[in-house]
Scaffold this motif. Sequence first.
Motif: not given
Length: 226
Positions: A89-90, A130, A132, A134, A150
């Motif tokens: 993620h990213n 969004k 993220s 989450d 995290h």
Amino acid sequence: MREIVFDTETTGLDPAAGDRMVEIGCIEIVNRVPTGAVFHAYFNPQRDMPAGAQAVHGLSAQFLADKPLFADLADELLAFLRDSPLVAHNAGFDFGFLNAELARSGHQPVCESRMVDTVQIARRRHPGAKLSLDALCSRYGIDRSHRVQHGALLDAELLAQVYVELTGGRQIGLELASVEPSDAASLQPAAPSRRVRPPRPHAATAEELARHRAFVETLSNPLWLA
């Protein structure tokens, strides 16, 4: 198809400025299904832990002091990764730290052509939403109640579930299209066995025909005579 979903925790945001990886968690998935195989390790960064970073992942310099150096486990990590695509993620962030640590330990970097970025996938699937981890867990109903801070392995486990949803859901792993034609017949339910009755005669008798004619003669202005 074998893929590795992974996440890292670090001392900061920029490996070029001296920040180091302190944790990595990797989840093996095959055809979008976790196999149970994982690689997880903490590393001694050989430097202090900034308070801001520790607030994110909870890993203190004292906790990491007796952990192995990245170089000590680099070969084991690379053996686990093999040549599989790497999902993060990213992903540019995690690839940057992974390759910086590999360079420090005298290994070749992981080619970025293997990089699968779930942020980019989510941006295409849900523009303006969004993105993220989450937020995506909430969107797809993935329980993250145990994620107080995290953690690389925990976040990789959550991301593996998100990745499955982003790429079509769990039905993608059923592999129905891969069934050979010779095997397809075995998937069809067997027809129920039943006794076949002989055909019965359906021709009208002379008496039935006479009664029908008599009935038709009683009709006033039938449609077929209009």
